[in-house]
Design an enzyme around this catalytic site. Structure first.
Site, PDB file in Angstrom:
ATOM      1  N   HIS A 131      12.830  -3.034  -1.042  1.00 51.51           N
ATOM      2  CA  HIS A 131      12.342  -2.879  -2.420  1.00 51.51           C
ATOM      3  C   HIS A 131      13.138  -3.813  -3.329  1.00 51.51           C
ATOM      4  O   HIS A 131      14.368  -3.853  -3.243  1.00 51.51           O
ATOM      5  CB  HIS A 131      12.511  -1.424  -2.870  1.00 51.51           C
ATOM      6  CG  HIS A 131      12.009  -1.192  -4.257  1.00 51.51           C
ATOM      7  ND1 HIS A 131      10.659  -1.131  -4.555  1.00 51.51           N
ATOM      8  CD2 HIS A 131      12.654  -1.056  -5.427  1.00 51.51           C
ATOM      9  CE1 HIS A 131      10.512  -0.948  -5.852  1.00 51.51           C
ATOM     10  NE2 HIS A 131      11.710  -0.902  -6.401  1.00 51.51           N
ATOM     11  N   ASN A 157      11.841   0.105   4.542  1.00 54.14           N
ATOM     12  CA  ASN A 157      11.162  -0.715   3.533  1.00 54.14           C
ATOM     13  C   ASN A 157      12.206  -1.547   2.798  1.00 54.14           C
ATOM     14  O   ASN A 157      13.375  -1.174   2.734  1.00 54.14           O
ATOM     15  CB  ASN A 157      10.462   0.220   2.537  1.00 54.14           C
ATOM     16  CG  ASN A 157       9.744  -0.524   1.423  1.00 54.14           C
ATOM     17  OD1 ASN A 157       9.021  -1.488   1.674  1.00 54.14           O
ATOM     18  ND2 ASN A 157       9.948  -0.095   0.186  1.00 54.14           N
ATOM     19  N   ARG A 169       0.852  -1.187   0.000  1.00 54.30           N
ATOM     20  CA  ARG A 169       0.000   0.000   0.000  1.00 54.30           C
ATOM     21  C   ARG A 169       0.887   1.236   0.000  1.00 54.30           C
ATOM     22  O   ARG A 169       1.865   1.294   0.755  1.00 54.30           O
ATOM     23  CB  ARG A 169      -0.845   0.065   1.286  1.00 54.30           C
ATOM     24  CG  ARG A 169      -1.813  -1.047   1.470  1.00 54.30           C
ATOM     25  CD  ARG A 169      -3.159  -0.761   0.903  1.00 54.30           C
ATOM     26  NE  ARG A 169      -3.719   0.526   1.329  1.00 54.30           N
ATOM     27  CZ  ARG A 169      -4.773   1.087   0.737  1.00 54.30           C
ATOM     28  NH1 ARG A 169      -5.354   0.497  -0.275  1.00 54.30           N
ATOM     29  NH2 ARG A 169      -5.237   2.249   1.160  1.00 54.30           N
TER      30      ARG A 169
END
Ligand code: GRF
Length: 211
Positions: free
Chosen positions: A104, A102, A86
């Site tokens: 990635h 995060n 999200r």
């Protein structure tokens, strides 16, 4: 260090974090998908889980407000996005400034966004990989903590390349979290990330695969 992990699906990165014997306390795993496999992985490790289904909220702002309220119940020092699919609102990201990371599946700043492996093959790049980074209001663009690179081979499909990258995700995400918990990765005032006191300083932000 208290850590809350946000997931949406499979949870293989969550599993890598939980199995790494890190010097952190996993306070809660929160999913926006009821059926996320990662919820079972968390439960199997004795970590409390919550589900906040974004479809139950009128808009992104309402969901993000409820999500932040749930996260803050656990008073985390760090919030970890481990396959959380999200986009988060600017106000959410600012609320967790400097304590939101995060993973990635690309060597940022190359290939932000989705379908990174398809795009890497289509682009003809010879090196691809993954990145652990701080989250800022610009999607997939915050200061880089650790990266790992893998070759793109002539016979690669998006699936084979994804599998090669994923093995490295499972190495560097626990590594980044360990170094953060140890206070050894510092987000400097000038925006760079400094590997403080790491004996591995030369390779602190780039891990090359040894497979
Ligand atoms: C990973 O490839 C991660 O880099 C991306 O979403 C995927 C999540 O996989 N953000 P998993 O749920 O950790 O197995």
């Amino acid at each position: 260090m208290r850590v809350v992990v946000l997931i949406s699906g499979r949870g293989s990165n969550l599993q890598a974090l939980l199995e790494a014997a890190l010097p952190v306390e996993f306070a809660c795993v929160i999913s926006n998908q009821t059926a996320a496999q990662g919820l079972e992985i968390a439960a199997a490790h004795g970590v409390p889980t919550r589900v906040l289904n974004h479809r139950d909220y009128a808009d992104r702002a309402a969901f993000d407000t409820a999500l932040a309220a749930e996260i803050d119940l656990h008073a985390p020092d760090l919030v970890v996005l481990a396959g959380f699919m999200r986009v988060l609102s600017d106000s959410f990201v600012r609320h967790y400034e400097r304590r939101l990371i995060n993973i990635h599946p690309a060597l940022l700043p190359a290939f932000p966004g989705l379908n990174t492996h398809e795009r890497a093959i289509a682009g003809g790049v010879k090196l691809h990989g993954c990145t652990v980074h701080f989250v800022t209001t610009e999607v997939d663009a915050g200061p880089i903590l650790v990266q790992a690179a893998v070759p793109v081979l002539p016979a690669d499909t998006p699936a084979s390349l994804a599998a090669r990258v994923l093995r490295q995700e499972h190495r560097i995400f626990p590594l980044a979290l360990r170094w953060i918990a140890q206070g050894r990765l510092v987000w400097r005032a000038d925006g760079g990330v400094y590997a403080d006191g790491l004996a591995e300083a030369a390779s602190a932000v780039l891990v090359s695969p040894n497979e």
